[in-house]
Scaffold this active site. Structure first.
Site, PDB file in Angstrom:
ATOM      1  N   GLY A   1      47.881  50.511 -16.598  1.00 31.46           N
ATOM      2  CA  GLY A   1      46.901  49.419 -16.671  1.00 31.46           C
ATOM      3  C   GLY A   1      47.017  48.663 -17.980  1.00 31.46           C
ATOM      4  O   GLY A   1      46.037  48.155 -18.521  1.00 31.46           O
TER       5      GLY A   1
ATOM      6  N   LEU B   1      48.107  45.819 -18.804  1.00 29.59           N
ATOM      7  CA  LEU B   1      47.855  44.379 -18.875  1.00 29.59           C
ATOM      8  C   LEU B   1      46.360  44.054 -18.742  1.00 29.59           C
ATOM      9  O   LEU B   1      45.965  42.903 -18.746  1.00 29.59           O
ATOM     10  CB  LEU B   1      48.633  43.631 -17.779  1.00 29.59           C
ATOM     11  CG  LEU B   1      50.160  43.805 -17.812  1.00 29.59           C
ATOM     12  CD1 LEU B   1      50.808  42.958 -16.723  1.00 29.59           C
ATOM     13  CD2 LEU B   1      50.730  43.426 -19.169  1.00 29.59           C
TER      14      LEU B   1
ATOM     15  N   ASP C   1      52.126  48.545 -15.677  1.00 27.85           N
ATOM     16  CA  ASP C   1      51.071  47.956 -14.849  1.00 27.85           C
ATOM     17  C   ASP C   1      51.681  47.701 -13.474  1.00 27.85           C
ATOM     18  O   ASP C   1      52.886  47.875 -13.271  1.00 27.85           O
ATOM     19  CB  ASP C   1      50.557  46.648 -15.473  1.00 27.85           C
ATOM     20  CG  ASP C   1      49.083  46.403 -15.124  1.00 27.85           C
ATOM     21  OD1 ASP C   1      48.240  46.349 -16.025  1.00 27.85           O
ATOM     22  OD2 ASP C   1      48.783  46.266 -13.914  1.00 27.85           O
TER      23      ASP C   1
ATOM     24  N   ARG D   1      51.973  44.842 -12.078  1.00 25.64           N
ATOM     25  CA  ARG D   1      52.775  43.605 -12.095  1.00 25.64           C
ATOM     26  C   ARG D   1      53.415  43.452 -13.462  1.00 25.64           C
ATOM     27  O   ARG D   1      52.931  44.016 -14.445  1.00 25.64           O
ATOM     28  CB  ARG D   1      51.886  42.393 -11.796  1.00 25.64           C
ATOM     29  CG  ARG D   1      50.821  42.220 -12.828  1.00 25.64           C
ATOM     30  CD  ARG D   1      49.745  41.209 -12.495  1.00 25.64           C
ATOM     31  NE  ARG D   1      48.564  41.498 -13.301  1.00 25.64           N
ATOM     32  CZ  ARG D   1      48.309  40.982 -14.506  1.00 25.64           C
ATOM     33  NH1 ARG D   1      49.141  40.126 -15.064  1.00 25.64           N
ATOM     34  NH2 ARG D   1      47.222  41.316 -15.173  1.00 25.64           N
TER      35      ARG D   1
ATOM     36  N   TYR E   1      31.957  52.737  -8.040  1.00 25.25           N
ATOM     37  CA  TYR E   1      32.546  52.888  -9.369  1.00 25.25           C
ATOM     38  C   TYR E   1      31.964  54.123 -10.067  1.00 25.25           C
ATOM     39  O   TYR E   1      32.688  54.935 -10.643  1.00 25.25           O
ATOM     40  CB  TYR E   1      32.231  51.625 -10.172  1.00 25.25           C
ATOM     41  CG  TYR E   1      32.784  51.554 -11.569  1.00 25.25           C
ATOM     42  CD1 TYR E   1      34.157  51.470 -11.801  1.00 25.25           C
ATOM     43  CD2 TYR E   1      31.930  51.512 -12.678  1.00 25.25           C
ATOM     44  CE1 TYR E   1      34.654  51.347 -13.097  1.00 25.25           C
ATOM     45  CE2 TYR E   1      32.420  51.382 -13.967  1.00 25.25           C
ATOM     46  CZ  TYR E   1      33.784  51.307 -14.167  1.00 25.25           C
ATOM     47  OH  TYR E   1      34.274  51.176 -15.446  1.00 25.25           O
TER      48      TYR E   1
ATOM     49  N   LYS F   1      33.724  57.468 -11.302  1.00 25.41           N
ATOM     50  CA  LYS F   1      33.707  57.866 -12.714  1.00 25.41           C
ATOM     51  C   LYS F   1      33.194  59.291 -12.883  1.00 25.41           C
ATOM     52  O   LYS F   1      33.748  60.078 -13.640  1.00 25.41           O
ATOM     53  CB  LYS F   1      32.881  56.878 -13.552  1.00 25.41           C
ATOM     54  CG  LYS F   1      33.572  55.535 -13.769  1.00 25.41           C
ATOM     55  CD  LYS F   1      34.917  55.708 -14.458  1.00 25.41           C
ATOM     56  CE  LYS F   1      35.650  54.419 -14.711  1.00 25.41           C
ATOM     57  NZ  LYS F   1      37.038  54.613 -15.141  1.00 25.41           N
TER      58      LYS F   1
HETATM   59  C1  AKB Z   1      31.861  47.323 -15.858  1.00 24.37           C
HETATM   60  O1  AKB Z   1      30.949  46.500 -16.092  1.00 24.37           O
HETATM   61  O2  AKB Z   1      32.190  47.670 -14.722  1.00 24.37           O
HETATM   62  C2  AKB Z   1      32.540  47.975 -17.036  1.00 24.37           C
HETATM   63  C3  AKB Z   1      31.903  49.264 -17.390  1.00 24.37           C
HETATM   64  C4  AKB Z   1      30.637  49.284 -18.146  1.00 24.37           C
HETATM   65  O3  AKB Z   1      32.409  50.291 -17.043  1.00 24.37           O
HETATM   66  N1  AKB Z   1      32.552  47.076 -18.145  1.00 24.37           N
END
Ligand code: AKB
Length: 316
Positions: free
Chosen positions: A8, A10, A34, A36, A138, A142
């Site tokens: 990652g 780039l 990356d 690309r 996300y 995480k």
């Molecule tokens: C996002 O907003 O997704 C990131 C983060 C806080 O992990 N900047």
């Protein structure tokens, strides 16, 4: 760290981290990668699709690296729009990177985020060790990633380390698809048009950090004495807790006519509200001496100067 592979490279963090690592560890000792190719290549670069099982392993082996810094990921808002793709990139990429580290006995860093917390987490002064039930894809990635990295450490002895990054503010490469991206856009718009419409509502606090502190954190944690680390994945770190109006206030000290209004995006606002208002970063200080150097005012002075130069250069 002596020879490092960055995935990652780039992206928002990767583009600046690669340069800093090259100036610290030597140009030929940092392999950028990356999905690309860069428009203007500089230094060693390899194309890697992190979701392909063996690509990270093959490149790590080819260059005999001793460390992987795995940054390739989709950010929060993008992951909410494409949850299945996010799972494939964020979790599939991570497990491939961890497998390479395990097979080749490498040190390993990957960032977690304030997104690893959820609405049931204590909102203020959020402890290092606390309830983590995020409500975004996300966040699920995480928190699962933190646990997976701890698992590779305890089960296979891989030296995994990580931080929970707050919103990162930088002028080199724009973030893409995050919830905290407004905190970068605001500086560009302040200089371009003197006004900014925030998609995050007034009064919504999130932790933030200027990029030089974030890069310093990665290097400092990776160089920290392993014996001092009671935690690994991942440390809370922060520089400030800020809401949109705090950026407005700080920018107005330099651009008195700057104005800000609000047109709230319900998706990103919902994500922001599910995250802490301010996190406690005592463990990072106690276990590897981390302290951010930039507060809101110092960051704003530097951002305005650098973004102004960039806009001037691009319009010349
Ligand atoms: C996002 O907003 O997704 C990131 C983060 C806080 O992990 N900047």
């Amino acid at each position: 760290m002596k020879k490092i592979l960055v995935t990652g490279a780039l992206g928002q963090i990767g583009s600046e981290l690669t340069e800093k690592l090259r100036s610290t560890y030597g140009e030929d000792n940092v392999i950028a990668s990356d999905i690309r190719r860069p428009e203007q290549p500089s230094g060693i670069f390899e194309e890697i699709d992190v979701t392909k099982e063996k690509e990270i392993y093959e490149i790590s082996k080819k260059y005999k690296v001793d460390t992987i810094i795995h940054l390739a990921a989709l950010l929060s808002a993008k992951a909410e729009a494409f949850p299945k793709v996010a799972w494939e990139i964020n979790m599939g990429g991570l497990v491939n990177a961890l497998e390479a580290a395990k097979e080749l006995d490498l040190k390993f860093f990957t960032p977690s985020s304030i997104g690893a917390f959820g609405p049931s987490t204590p909102k203020n002064n959020t402890p290092q060790d606390t309830l983590q039930r995020p409500t975004t894809m996300y966040g699920v990635n995480k928190v699962a990633g933190e646990i997976l990295c701890d698992y590779y450490y305890s089960r296979f002895g891989v030296d995994t380390r990580g931080v929970r990054f707050p919103g990162l503010i930088s002028y080199v490469t724009a973030p893409g698809g995050g919830t905290t991206d407004y905190a970068v856009e605001v500086y560009y718009e302040a200089l371009r048009s003197g006004t900014y419409t925030s998609y995050i509502a007034k009064g919504t606090h999130m932790d933030m950090m200027y990029m030089p502190d974030a890069l310093q954190a990665i290097i400092q944690l990776m160089e920290a004495d392993s014996d001092r680390l009671k935690h690994r994945n991942a440390f809370n770190i922060t520089a400030m807790s800020a809401a949109p109006e705090h950026f407005e206030e700080a920018i107005r000290k330099h651009i008195p006519d700057f104005t800000m209004d609000y047109q709230v995006d319900p998706v990103r606002q919902g994500i922001a509200e599910s995250w802490p208002d301010s996190i406690n970063a005592d463990a990072a200080k106690e276990e590897w001496d981390f302290e951010a150097a930039y507060d809101m005012d110092a960051m704003t002075v530097d951002m305005l100067e650098k973004v102004r130069e960039k806009i001037k250069k691009n319009s010349a």
